[in-house]
Design a protein around this motif. Structure first.
Motif, mmCIF file in Angstrom:
data_model
loop_
_atom_site.group_PDB
_atom_site.id
_atom_site.type_symbol
_atom_site.label_atom_id
_atom_site.label_comp_id
_atom_site.label_asym_id
_atom_site.label_seq_id
_atom_site.Cartn_x
_atom_site.Cartn_y
_atom_site.Cartn_z
ATOM 1 N N GLU A 7 0.646 -1.117 -0.067
ATOM 2 C CA GLU A 7 -0.045 0.063 -0.042
ATOM 3 C C GLU A 7 0.830 1.160 -0.032
ATOM 4 N N GLU A 8 1.963 1.226 0.810
ATOM 5 C CA GLU A 8 2.820 2.275 0.801
ATOM 6 C C GLU A 8 3.631 2.581 -0.583
ATOM 7 N N GLN A 11 1.177 4.066 -5.016
ATOM 8 C CA GLN A 11 1.084 5.242 -5.624
ATOM 9 C C GLN A 11 2.221 5.154 -6.641
ATOM 10 N N ALA A 12 3.306 5.036 -6.084
ATOM 11 C CA ALA A 12 4.383 5.169 -6.914
ATOM 12 C C ALA A 12 4.708 3.988 -8.169
ATOM 13 N N ASP A 15 2.354 5.062 -10.869
ATOM 14 C CA ASP A 15 3.124 6.205 -11.287
ATOM 15 C C ASP A 15 4.258 5.617 -12.133
ATOM 16 N N GLU A 17 7.105 4.793 -11.007
ATOM 17 C CA GLU A 17 8.210 5.477 -10.369
ATOM 18 C C GLU A 17 9.122 4.358 -9.587
ATOM 19 N N LEU A 18 8.768 3.105 -9.677
ATOM 20 C CA LEU A 18 9.568 2.237 -9.006
ATOM 21 C C LEU A 18 10.853 1.762 -9.794
ATOM 22 N N GLU A 39 -7.197 -2.614 -4.754
ATOM 23 C CA GLU A 39 -6.583 -1.273 -4.392
ATOM 24 C C GLU A 39 -5.927 -0.638 -5.631
ATOM 25 N N LEU A 43 -6.823 2.717 -7.627
ATOM 26 C CA LEU A 43 -5.803 3.928 -7.776
ATOM 27 C C LEU A 43 -5.699 4.191 -9.219
#
Lengths: 240, 207
Positions: A7-8, A11-12, A15, A17-18, A39, A43
């Motif tokens: 969950e943390e 978003q990345a 996006d 961005e990982l 989830e 999102l």
């Protein structure tokens, strides 16, 4: 990976961005966890909605840039370039703009009759040197968009057109980096070769680390692109 | 000024503290036009988001932001504490917005944010039955939700969700550790989702 960790980073992940390793871990967890998969899907829907809603905001920032850059530099008070209130000037204040429109039409009419013809490249050099002392060599034209287009067509056999989204990525083979989140506008010669009208210092060479520091486009009426490389910067183009 | 990092707020800040006061006070006259452009680049998104709270019409808000930056440029010499550049810009934005309201009132156009907000809410109430979970959030609702975020998350949220900057660019601009940026975006996203899920179009946007 726990659901909490997932969950943390969700978003990345959405996006992109990982790092590849983190992304693989996330994918592996999501593939086996229905809750996190739900989830993620939620999102993605949320991000898509936010993206769509943010487009007018980004367009507004382009207009803000246009107005600021259109103001005269060197501390002079610049007239703010106002975005039309709506199509043909209709809008919340549209009724108040008709007087202005009539006046503007008269002024434009007089201008069309009296204006000098031709892009006047020689005068552009004076203009560029006057406004931008760093610039000592000019390859460019400045003038009415239609006149410039006609001039280029007549003298060079090429057709200029206002910038399109597809033009933004490259300039003479030079990859342009983003300006804020906005793409870089430029004119393109018809055909495959991409180029632009430059105002460059004599010793300027486009380095690999060139980055755009300012730009705007207002439907072909006026375009200026600022670029920076090494310790110098350059005004690239003005197209009125 | 080198090419790398000139767009960053950090480099602007560093330049502020390193240079003589006059250098930032009048960057165009001092020949450092870039400093002003950097300021515009860094703060235009947050300022537009802030101004939309006062002028609930994007088109008028962008004019206000434009005016604000030009006014800021003319009065940079009045900026006493450069660490408070953002607060100073917000104050200018607020003043320009109030000027806008005064002008509109003279024209007999209702501009009071509360009045407009109520008008939007009434419209929203009428549409309420049609809303469902799949309704995408309006820009105004997103801006409102972002402005309600804790200060720590606000600028990050503007950069990411409204300007769609990359994480690296946000990190560079704010001088923040990439992990901190990722964490703030994640938490801001969670708060925004919660807020917007209650009513994705509350305080109806005015296109």
């Amino acid at each position: 990976m726990t659901c909490e960790q997932c969950e943390e980073n969700l978003q990345a992940y959405v996006d992109h961005e990982l790092s590849p390793g983190e992304e693989a871990d996330m994918r592996s967890h999501i593939d086996h966890c229905a809750q996190c998969r739900g989830e993620r899907d939620g999102l993605i829907r949320f991000s898509r909605g936010v993206h769509n809603a943010s487009i007018p905001f980004q367009e507004s920032l382009e207009h803000v840039n246009a107005g600021i850059l259109a103001a005269e530099p060197a501390g002079k008070e610049g007239a703010v370039v106002r975005r039309p209130a709506g199509m043909f000037g209709f809008g919340r204040r549209g009724i108040f703009t008709w007087g202005g429109l009539v006046s503007a039409a008269l002024i434009i009419g007089i201008f069309l009759v009296l204006r000098p013809h031709g892009p006047e490249p020689d005068r552009l050099i004076d203009w560029a040197i006057q406004h931008y002392p760093l610039v000592d060599q000019v390859h460019g034209v400045r003038g009415d968009a239609v006149v410039v287009q006609e001039w280029f067509k007549e003298h060079h056999g090429i057709v200029l057109r206002p910038p399109a989204k597809a033009d933004y990525a490259e300039l003479s083979g030079c990859k342009m980096t983003e300006f804020g989140s906005q793409p870089v506008p430029l004119l393109r010669f018809d055909g495959k070769k991409k180029s632009a009208v430059f105002v460059l210092p004599a010793d300027f060479s486009i380095p690999g680390d060139i980055r755009t520091i300012g730009t705007f486009a207002r439907k072909g009426f006026r375009v200026e692109v600022w670029m920076e490389g090494s310790n110098s910067y350059v005004r690239v183009m003005q197209f009125l | 000024m080198n090419a790398a990092g000139t767009l960053t707020g950090r480099s602007l800040h560093e330049q502020d503290s390193a240079d003589s006061p006059g250098a930032l006070q009048d960057p165009w006259r001092s020949g450092d036009e870039l400093a002003f452009r950097q300021m515009v680049q860094r703060f235009q998104g947050p300022l537009l988001s802030y101004v939309v709270q006062h002028i609930r019409n994007l088109q008028d808000a962008e004019d206000t932001v434009q005016d604000s930056f030009l006014r800021a440029h003319r009065s940079l010499h009045q900026l006493r504490d450069k660490d408070k550049l953002w607060e100073w810009l917000k104050q200018i934005g607020h003043n320009v917005a109030m000027d806008f309201h005064r002008q509109e009132r003279r024209r007999g156009i209702p501009t009071d944010p509360e009045t407009i907000r109520e008008m939007g809410d009434q419209r929203q109430d009428r549409q309420g039955d049609d809303l469902n979970e799949a309704d995408p959030p309006s820009l105004q609702a997103i801006v409102d939700a972002i402005e309600e975020l804790p200060e720590t998350y606000r600028q990050v949220a503007v950069y990411r969700f409204l300007q769609e900057w990359s994480y690296a660019k946000i990190s560079e601009t704010l001088g923040l550790d990439p992990a901190a940026v990722r964490q703030r975006i994640s938490r801001a996203s969670r708060i925004l989702r919660t807020t917007l899920s209650k009513n994705p179009n509350r305080k109806d946007a005015q296109p």
